[in-house]
Write a protein that holds these residues in place. Structure first.
Motif, PDB file in Angstrom:
ATOM      1  N   ALA A 139      40.280  48.376  42.113  1.00  0.00           N
ATOM      2  CA  ALA A 139      39.330  49.460  41.725  1.00  0.00           C
ATOM      3  C   ALA A 139      39.315  50.195  40.658  1.00  0.00           C
ATOM      4  O   ALA A 139      38.872  50.704  39.868  1.00  0.00           O
ATOM      5  CB  ALA A 139      39.741  50.812  43.091  1.00  0.00           C
ATOM      6  N   GLY A 140      40.637  49.997  40.565  1.00  0.00           N
ATOM      7  CA  GLY A 140      41.474  51.028  39.042  1.00  0.00           C
ATOM      8  C   GLY A 140      41.590  49.914  38.144  1.00  0.00           C
ATOM      9  O   GLY A 140      40.870  51.053  36.462  1.00  0.00           O
ATOM     10  N   LEU A 191      39.163  44.033  28.954  1.00  0.00           N
ATOM     11  CA  LEU A 191      39.133  44.101  30.736  1.00  0.00           C
ATOM     12  C   LEU A 191      37.913  43.638  30.853  1.00  0.00           C
ATOM     13  O   LEU A 191      38.901  42.462  32.148  1.00  0.00           O
ATOM     14  CB  LEU A 191      38.836  45.601  30.672  1.00  0.00           C
ATOM     15  CG  LEU A 191      39.725  46.725  30.977  1.00  0.00           C
ATOM     16  CD1 LEU A 191      39.211  47.884  31.448  1.00  0.00           C
ATOM     17  CD2 LEU A 191      41.487  46.471  31.979  1.00  0.00           C
ATOM     18  N   GLU A 192      37.081  43.088  30.931  1.00  0.00           N
ATOM     19  CA  GLU A 192      36.038  42.313  31.101  1.00  0.00           C
ATOM     20  C   GLU A 192      36.918  40.258  30.864  1.00  0.00           C
ATOM     21  O   GLU A 192      36.107  40.131  31.601  1.00  0.00           O
ATOM     22  CB  GLU A 192      34.669  42.148  30.262  1.00  0.00           C
ATOM     23  CG  GLU A 192      34.456  43.360  30.501  1.00  0.00           C
ATOM     24  CD  GLU A 192      32.823  43.506  29.352  1.00  0.00           C
ATOM     25  OE1 GLU A 192      32.428  44.711  30.294  1.00  0.00           O
ATOM     26  OE2 GLU A 192      33.118  43.256  28.858  1.00  0.00           O
ATOM     27  N   ARG A 193      37.997  40.045  29.421  1.00  0.00           N
ATOM     28  CA  ARG A 193      38.112  39.119  29.702  1.00  0.00           C
ATOM     29  C   ARG A 193      38.440  38.860  30.820  1.00  0.00           C
ATOM     30  O   ARG A 193      39.014  37.356  31.312  1.00  0.00           O
ATOM     31  CB  ARG A 193      38.548  38.718  27.956  1.00  0.00           C
ATOM     32  CG  ARG A 193      37.656  38.705  27.555  1.00  0.00           C
ATOM     33  CD  ARG A 193      38.515  37.994  26.208  1.00  0.00           C
ATOM     34  NE  ARG A 193      39.052  38.882  25.545  1.00  0.00           N
ATOM     35  CZ  ARG A 193      39.063  40.009  24.522  1.00  0.00           C
ATOM     36  NH1 ARG A 193      37.857  40.004  24.242  1.00  0.00           N
ATOM     37  NH2 ARG A 193      40.110  40.655  24.281  1.00  0.00           N
ATOM     38  N   GLN A 194      39.665  39.476  31.215  1.00  0.00           N
ATOM     39  CA  GLN A 194      40.687  39.650  32.146  1.00  0.00           C
ATOM     40  C   GLN A 194      40.393  39.735  33.180  1.00  0.00           C
ATOM     41  O   GLN A 194      41.552  38.975  34.102  1.00  0.00           O
ATOM     42  CB  GLN A 194      41.963  40.614  31.212  1.00  0.00           C
ATOM     43  CG  GLN A 194      42.973  40.353  30.308  1.00  0.00           C
ATOM     44  CD  GLN A 194      43.762  41.591  30.265  1.00  0.00           C
ATOM     45  OE1 GLN A 194      43.137  42.731  31.043  1.00  0.00           O
ATOM     46  NE2 GLN A 194      44.661  41.329  29.442  1.00  0.00           N
ATOM     47  N   HIS A 195      39.509  40.695  33.865  1.00  0.00           N
ATOM     48  CA  HIS A 195      39.320  40.273  35.304  1.00  0.00           C
ATOM     49  C   HIS A 195      38.174  40.444  35.561  1.00  0.00           C
ATOM     50  O   HIS A 195      37.678  39.802  36.797  1.00  0.00           O
ATOM     51  CB  HIS A 195      39.069  42.221  35.261  1.00  0.00           C
ATOM     52  CG  HIS A 195      41.029  42.354  35.631  1.00  0.00           C
ATOM     53  ND1 HIS A 195      41.854  42.587  36.115  1.00  0.00           N
ATOM     54  CD2 HIS A 195      40.912  43.452  34.241  1.00  0.00           C
ATOM     55  CE1 HIS A 195      43.227  42.692  36.046  1.00  0.00           C
ATOM     56  NE2 HIS A 195      42.430  43.504  34.570  1.00  0.00           N
ATOM     57  N   ARG A 218      35.295  54.217  32.631  1.00  0.00           N
ATOM     58  CA  ARG A 218      35.802  56.061  31.900  1.00  0.00           C
ATOM     59  C   ARG A 218      36.055  55.149  30.868  1.00  0.00           C
ATOM     60  O   ARG A 218      35.025  56.011  29.746  1.00  0.00           O
ATOM     61  CB  ARG A 218      37.288  55.931  31.885  1.00  0.00           C
ATOM     62  CG  ARG A 218      37.901  57.406  31.379  1.00  0.00           C
ATOM     63  CD  ARG A 218      39.105  57.732  32.275  1.00  0.00           C
ATOM     64  NE  ARG A 218      40.143  57.002  31.968  1.00  0.00           N
ATOM     65  CZ  ARG A 218      40.500  56.169  33.156  1.00  0.00           C
ATOM     66  NH1 ARG A 218      40.113  56.284  34.238  1.00  0.00           N
ATOM     67  NH2 ARG A 218      41.375  55.253  33.214  1.00  0.00           N
ATOM     68  N   LEU A 219      36.460  53.929  29.751  1.00  0.00           N
ATOM     69  CA  LEU A 219      36.667  53.394  28.771  1.00  0.00           C
ATOM     70  C   LEU A 219      35.051  53.553  27.933  1.00  0.00           C
ATOM     71  O   LEU A 219      35.061  53.939  26.800  1.00  0.00           O
ATOM     72  CB  LEU A 219      36.888  52.468  28.477  1.00  0.00           C
ATOM     73  CG  LEU A 219      38.651  52.461  28.599  1.00  0.00           C
ATOM     74  CD1 LEU A 219      39.056  51.343  28.831  1.00  0.00           C
ATOM     75  CD2 LEU A 219      39.484  53.744  27.513  1.00  0.00           C
ATOM     76  N   ALA A 220      33.981  52.748  28.509  1.00  0.00           N
ATOM     77  CA  ALA A 220      33.082  52.460  28.384  1.00  0.00           C
ATOM     78  C   ALA A 220      32.325  54.304  28.538  1.00  0.00           C
ATOM     79  O   ALA A 220      30.984  54.174  27.230  1.00  0.00           O
ATOM     80  CB  ALA A 220      31.897  51.727  29.722  1.00  0.00           C
TER      81      ALA A 220
END
Length: 532
Positions: A205-206, A239-243, A213-215
C-alpha cells in the motif's frame, strides 16, 4: 503472472478513453480500462473546453444564431483535408448531440456568452469565440459564431470534466485498473487479442500511495516546471520497475489505444518537429508516445507527427488586440485577432520564434483596467510579467524599436500601413486601434523557455485510423483487426490545425466511435478462452 479477460480493453483514461469505455459498455461489452496513473491525463489539466455548434442548447440560451453549415465551413478552412469531408460533416452534424450526451453523463455546460475576445474566459462566462471565427479571412467565408463550450466549473475546467466522466464510468460498473502500464500488445494471426502490462495492484500500500502522490505532483505543479516533472517521473518509473507485476488481459473484441500524444517525449518532438522547442509541454508525463508506439509495433501507420500546436496568446486583456505583432525586422506577423495557436505557428515557422507586440499608452491603460474582470489568476500573472519584465518603452516608435532590438524603419512602415484605410494583414476594423499616443511599448512575446510567459504545446498527430470505425490502419491502408485508436493517439479532426476545444471535442467524437465499433466487432474468443 495474472490474467484477465474482457470484451474491450481501453488503454488510457483521459477523455477519449472514458468516452470509448462508456460507449462500449452501453453497446453491451465487458470493458476494462488500463491506466498508468489514476486517470484524467491531459484532459484533466486542460481548460475543459469542447468545440461544438450548429445550434446547441447553450448557443440558443445565449441568443446565438449558428448552423451546421456555418460550423462546417469554418472548420473546413481551419482543418484542411486532414479528415474526409464526410467525416467532418458527421462531426458537425453530431455536435449538438455530443454536448447532450456529455450532459447525460454529468458534464455541466452553460450558455453565458463572453462579450469580449479572449483565449479563455473568466468564471463569469462559459460560451465564447474559441478560435479564429471572427478573424479576417474567416468571417467572410463562414458565418462566425461562438462555439467554445467550457465545462461549467471554476478555474480551468478540465478537472471537473474528468471527474464527471470518471463518475459515469463507475456508475456503469466498468472495471478500471489504475497504476498499470501497458508494455505491449498481443497478436494472433494478425489480429490484436489483448495487452501485456505491468501493474502495481498487488504492490504494498505504501508503494502505491507513493506512486500516486508522485504522479499527481508530476502532473501539477509539474506541468509548469518541466524539470520538476522529469525528476518526479524518474522516481515514478523506478517504482514501476521495482514493484510492477506482469498482467495479461485478453480482449475478445478489441483494444482501443487512447493514451494521449507524445509532447512529454523530448526525443520524439526533436525528431518530428525540431523547430518546436522552448515550449511548455501541455499534458502529463504519460504523454510520451507510448500509445502510438504500441500501434506502430502492431503494424500501424502514422500521420501528422510533425504537427505541434504552440499557443502564443495575447488575450486577455482584449485591449491588446488593438496592437500589432511584429518580428525583428519590424514586419507584421499575423492578424492579431487570430487564435493563439495560429500566432504561435506563424512565429515559429516563419520568424524564428521571435515576436513583439507594439501598443501605445491608451492600450496599456485599458489592459490594466480590464485585467481583473477578464482574466483567470494565471492570466493575470502573465500580464504582470509582460508589463514589467517583458516590456520596453519609448517616446517614439523609433526609440522603442531601438530599445527592443527591432528595426526602427521596418516598425515605422508597419505602423503607417496599419493606420491606412485597410489593414494589410486583414484584421477586422472592430479590433484595430490607432497607435498614436506615446509612450509606446514593445512587449516581447517570443517563443522561448519562460515561466513568466510560457508557450504551451501539444502534439496533434498519431496513428492513422479508419474514419468510419476508428480502426488503426497499416501502411497499405488496411485496418488492423482488433485494434482501434482515439484522441491524441490518433490522427483526428484537430491534427492539422488546432483551436481551443477542438482536441477535447475530437476526443469525445473519436472515443465514442472507437468504443462503439470495438464493442460491436466480431470477437475471436469464446467466453472461457484465453489467448495467453
Amino acid at each position: 503472472m495474472d490474467e484477465l479477460v474482457a470484451d474491450v480493453v481501453i488503454v488510457g483514461f483521459g477523455a477519449a478513453g472514458a468516452c470509448a469505455a462508456l460507449e462500449a459498455a452501453d453497446s453491451g461489452a465487458d470493458v476494462v480500462i488500463v491506466e498508468r496513473f489514476d486517470g484524467g491525463g491531459a484532459s484533466a489539466v486542460s481548460g475543459g473546453v469542447v468545440y461544438a455548434g450548429g445550434g446547441t442548447a447553450q448557443q440558443l440560451d445565449a441568443g446565438v444564431d449558428d448552423s451546421v453549415d456555418a460550423m462546417y465551413a469554418y472548420l473546413r478552412l481551419e482543418t484542411g483535408d486532414v479528415v474526409a469531408e464526410g467525416t467532418l460533416r458527421r462531426f458537425c452534424e453530431g455536435s449538438r448531440e455530443m454536448i447532450t450526451w456529455l450532459e447525460g453523463n454529468g458534464v455541466p455546460f452553460e450558455g453565458s456568452l463572453c462579450p469580449y475576445k479572449t483565449s479563455y474566459p473568466s468564471d463569469a462566462h462559459y460560451l465564447y469565440y474559441s478560435g479564429s471565427e471572427a478573424a479576417g479571412g474567416f468571417r467572410d467565408a463562414a458565418k462566425p459564431a461562438p462555439r467554445g463550450h467550457r465545462v461549467k466549473g471554476s478555474g480551468t475546467s478540465g478537472k471537473l470534466l474528468m471527474t464527471r466522466l470518471k463518475e459515469a464510468v463507475a456508475k456503469r460498473g466498468i472495471r478500471v485498473l489504475p497504476q498499470t502500464r501497458v508494455r505491449s500488445l498481443a497478436q494472433e494471426d494478425g489480429r490484436v487479442t489483448g495487452v501485456v502490462a505491468d501493474t502495481l495492484r498487488d504492490a504494498p500500500a505504501g508503494v502505491r500511495a507513493r506512486h500516486r502522490r508522485l504522479a499527481k505532483y508530476a502532473a501539477k505543479p509539474g506541468i509548469y516546471v518541466p524539470s520538476l516533472r522529469r525528476s518526479l517521473h524518474r522516481r515514478v518509473a523506478r517504482l514501476e520497475r521495482q514493484h510492477g507485476r506482469e498482467l495479461r488481459i485478453s480482449a475478445r473484441r478489441g483494444v482501443v489505444l487512447a493514451a494521449g500524444g507524445f509532447i512529454a517525449n523530448r526525443e520524439l518532438v526533436r525528431e518530428h518537429a525540431p523547430a518546436y522547442r522552448g515550449g511548455l509541454p501541455l499534458g502529463t508525463s504519460a504523454d510520451d508516445g507510448s500509445g502510438i508506439r504500441l500501434g506502430v509495433e502492431a503494424g500501424g501507420a502514422t500521420g501528422e507527427l510533425g504537427r505541434i500546436s504552440a499557443w502564443r496568446f495575447i488575450t486577455p486583456p482584449s485591449a491588446f488586440l488593438g496592437g500589432i505583432i511584429v518580428d525583428a525586422a519590424g514586419r507584421r506577423v499575423i492578424d492579431e485577432s487570430r487564435y493563439g495557436a495560429a500566432v504561435g505557428e506563424k512565429l515559429i515557422e516563419e520568424h524564428g520564434g521571435r515576436g513583439w507586440l507594439l501598443v501605445d499608452a491608451p492600450v496599456v491603460a485599458d489592459a490594466r483596467r480590464d485585467t481583473k474582470a477578464q482574466s483567470q489568476w494565471f492570466q493575470g500573472l502573465q500580464l504582470r510579467y509582460l508589463l514589467r519584465r517583458g516590456r520596453v518603452t519609448g517616446a517614439s516608435v523609433e526609440e522603442v524599436a531601438r530599445k527592443a532590438g527591432v528595426d526602427p524603419q521596418g516598425l515605422r512602415a508597419s505602423v503607417e500601413a496599419y493606420h491606412g484605410d485597410r489593414d494589410p494583414v486583414g484584421k477586422p476594423a472592430e479590433f484595430a486601434r490607432r497607435l498614436a499616443h506615446p509612450p509606446y511599448s514593445l512587449i516581447d512575446i517570443s517563443v522561448r523557455p519562460n515561466l513568466g510567459y510560457p508557450t504551451p504545446m501539444l502534439t496533434l498527430g498519431g496513428l492513422v485510423v479508419d474514419e468510419d470505425t476508428g480502426a488503426v490502419r497499416n501502411a497499405a491502408g488496411a485496418p488492423i483487426p482488433g485494434l482501434y485508436a482515439a484522441g491524441r493517439t490518433a490522427v483526428g479532426i484537430c491534427s492539422r490545425s488546432y483551436v481551443s476545444g477542438l482536441s477535447l471535442a475530437d476526443c469525445v467524437f473519436s472515443g465514442r466511435r472507437a468504443g462503439i465499433n470495438s464493442a460491436l466487432a466480431q470477437g475471436v474468443l469464446d467466453k472461457n478462452e484465453n489467448v495467453f
